[in-house]
Motif scaffolding. Structure first.
Motif, PDB file in Angstrom:
ATOM      1  N   ALA A   8     -11.668  -0.012  -8.331  1.00 14.46           N
ATOM      2  CA  ALA A   8     -12.118   1.344  -7.970  1.00 14.46           C
ATOM      3  C   ALA A   8     -12.270   1.510  -6.463  1.00 14.46           C
ATOM      4  N   THR A   9     -12.524   0.411  -5.763  1.00 10.89           N
ATOM      5  CA  THR A   9     -12.685   0.497  -4.304  1.00 10.89           C
ATOM      6  C   THR A   9     -11.352   0.484  -3.576  1.00 10.89           C
ATOM      7  N   LYS A  10     -10.265   0.232  -4.292  1.00 11.65           N
ATOM      8  CA  LYS A  10      -8.970   0.040  -3.648  1.00 11.65           C
ATOM      9  C   LYS A  10      -8.168   1.324  -3.501  1.00 11.65           C
ATOM     10  N   LYS A  11      -8.709   2.436  -3.963  1.00 11.97           N
ATOM     11  CA  LYS A  11      -7.960   3.683  -3.832  1.00 11.97           C
ATOM     12  C   LYS A  11      -8.899   4.861  -3.638  1.00 11.97           C
ATOM     13  N   ILE A  12      -8.306   5.929  -3.157  1.00 12.60           N
ATOM     14  CA  ILE A  12      -9.020   7.199  -3.029  1.00 12.60           C
ATOM     15  C   ILE A  12      -8.102   8.297  -3.552  1.00 12.60           C
ATOM     16  N   VAL A  13      -8.685   9.290  -4.211  1.00 12.58           N
ATOM     17  CA  VAL A  13      -7.929  10.404  -4.784  1.00 12.58           C
ATOM     18  C   VAL A  13      -8.534  11.708  -4.294  1.00 12.58           C
ATOM     19  N   CYS A  24       0.848  -1.198   0.000  1.00 14.67           N
ATOM     20  CA  CYS A  24       0.000   0.000   0.000  1.00 14.67           C
ATOM     21  C   CYS A  24       0.877   1.238   0.000  1.00 14.67           C
ATOM     22  N   TYR A  25       0.358   2.307  -0.608  1.00 12.53           N
ATOM     23  CA  TYR A  25       1.143   3.524  -0.790  1.00 12.53           C
ATOM     24  C   TYR A  25       0.282   4.774  -0.657  1.00 12.53           C
ATOM     25  N   GLY A  26       0.970   5.848  -0.299  1.00 15.14           N
ATOM     26  CA  GLY A  26       0.450   7.191  -0.462  1.00 15.14           C
ATOM     27  C   GLY A  26       1.260   7.867  -1.549  1.00 15.14           C
ATOM     28  N   ILE A  27       0.593   8.572  -2.444  1.00 16.74           N
ATOM     29  CA  ILE A  27       1.272   9.205  -3.579  1.00 16.74           C
ATOM     30  C   ILE A  27       0.882  10.676  -3.619  1.00 16.74           C
ATOM     31  N   LEU A  28       1.880  11.552  -3.589  1.00 16.70           N
ATOM     32  CA  LEU A  28       1.644  12.986  -3.702  1.00 16.70           C
ATOM     33  C   LEU A  28       2.165  13.450  -5.051  1.00 16.70           C
ATOM     34  N   GLY A  29       1.285  14.001  -5.862  1.00 11.32           N
ATOM     35  CA  GLY A  29       1.664  14.471  -7.179  1.00 11.32           C
ATOM     36  C   GLY A  29       1.540  15.972  -7.308  1.00 11.32           C
ATOM     37  N   THR A  30       2.326  16.542  -8.206  1.00 12.51           N
ATOM     38  CA  THR A  30       2.239  17.982  -8.460  1.00 12.51           C
ATOM     39  C   THR A  30       1.445  18.270  -9.730  1.00 12.51           C
ATOM     40  N   THR A  70      -3.080  10.313  -3.668  1.00 15.93           N
ATOM     41  CA  THR A  70      -3.725   9.019  -3.834  1.00 15.93           C
ATOM     42  C   THR A  70      -3.322   8.093  -2.698  1.00 15.93           C
ATOM     43  N   LEU A  71      -4.273   7.417  -2.098  1.00 16.74           N
ATOM     44  CA  LEU A  71      -4.000   6.303  -1.198  1.00 16.74           C
ATOM     45  C   LEU A  71      -4.470   5.046  -1.912  1.00 16.74           C
TER      46      LEU A  71
END
Length: 253
Positions: free
Chosen positions: A183-188, A135-141, A147-148
């Motif tokens: 679609a249920t596996k992440k949140i943006v 599992c990851y957290g992603i911060l984009g510019t 995204t989690l």
């Protein structure tokens, strides 16, 4: 894109004010500090263990003549040789917890147009999941989103990957039930990136993952993969440039 971000903002508010600072406090009060690095040293070359203090790079040996992590004045300056290595810079350290997380000071230096920081947890001993990605957290510019994502029971699950890849190979649509599952596996959620220093806290507690920046919870999501019983590695994945000033790993359970 603006309308999409607006809808995301409405659906998932990016701030849980009542919990401001709660996760850093939770780690300190309930947890045990199992690792700390302030990078006050020089790296030893370009290869996998060059950063020192137990860090390892899964991608350094792919581009051995290129320094992807430069320790400079107490800062780990990551600059990915993504083209040469055919992979984003992947740097990791042993962790070892069920519930817990990491506290990281980071900065996007603005050296590239699309800077991002992906950080999270891996268990290479886990079978049935590609490279043990949990599992990851992603911060984009660009786009400015957080995204989690649960990879364990999502797209890194080998059965899910095969179903997706088989459909793509046949130039067919991804099966509807698989698309619905993924679609249920992440949140943006949207956020406002800049080029200042920030403190990031990423935690897992049971089946929930939360990401905070400067004491404010910006994203939280529940998915069964977050509850994996052993987060063996803490991992950075960087596709261009990011600076890291301090890392703490905490075990609560």
């Amino acid at each position: 894109m603006k309308s999409l971000l607006f809808l995301l903002f409405i659906i998932v508010p990016p701030l849980f004010a009542a919990e401001s600072g709660a996760d850093a406090t939770w780690l300190q009060q309930k947890g045990t500090l199992i690792f700390h690095d302030a990078f006050e040293r020089e790296e030893d070359g370009n290869l996998a263990a060059a950063i020192g203090n137990g860090w390892n790079s899964a991608t350094a040996n792919r581009a051995p003549k290129i320094k992807q992590a430069d320790l400079d004045g107490g800062i780990m300056k990551i600059s990915s040789a993504t083209v040469e290595a055919k992979h984003a810079a992947h740097i990791h350290h042993e962790a070892g917890f069920t519930d817990g997380g990491a506290v990281v000071r980071f900065r996007f230096p603005g050296l590239n147009a699309k800077e991002s920081l992906q950080l999270g947890f891996v268990d290479r001993e886990l079978k049935g999941v590609h490279a043990g990605h949990l599992c990851y957290g992603i911060l984009g510019t660009v786009p400015p989103i957080i995204t989690l994502i649960d990879h364990k029971t999502g797209i890194m699950n080998l059965e899910n990957q095969k179903r997706r890849d088989d459909a793509l190979a046949k130039k067919e649509k991804i099966p509807a039930d698989l698309e619905k599952l993924l679609a249920t596996k992440k949140i943006v959620v949207p956020w406002k990136p800049d080029q200042k220093w920030h403190e990031l806290v990423l935690v897992t507690e049971g089946d929930e993952m939360r990401l905070s920046v400067d004491g404010q919870v910006l994203a939280r999501h529940q998915s069964e993969g977050f509850a994996h019983p052993m987060k063996r590695w803490f991992s950075f994945l960087v596709n261009s440039t990011v600076w890291i000033d301090d890392v703490k790993i905490w075990r609560v359970k």
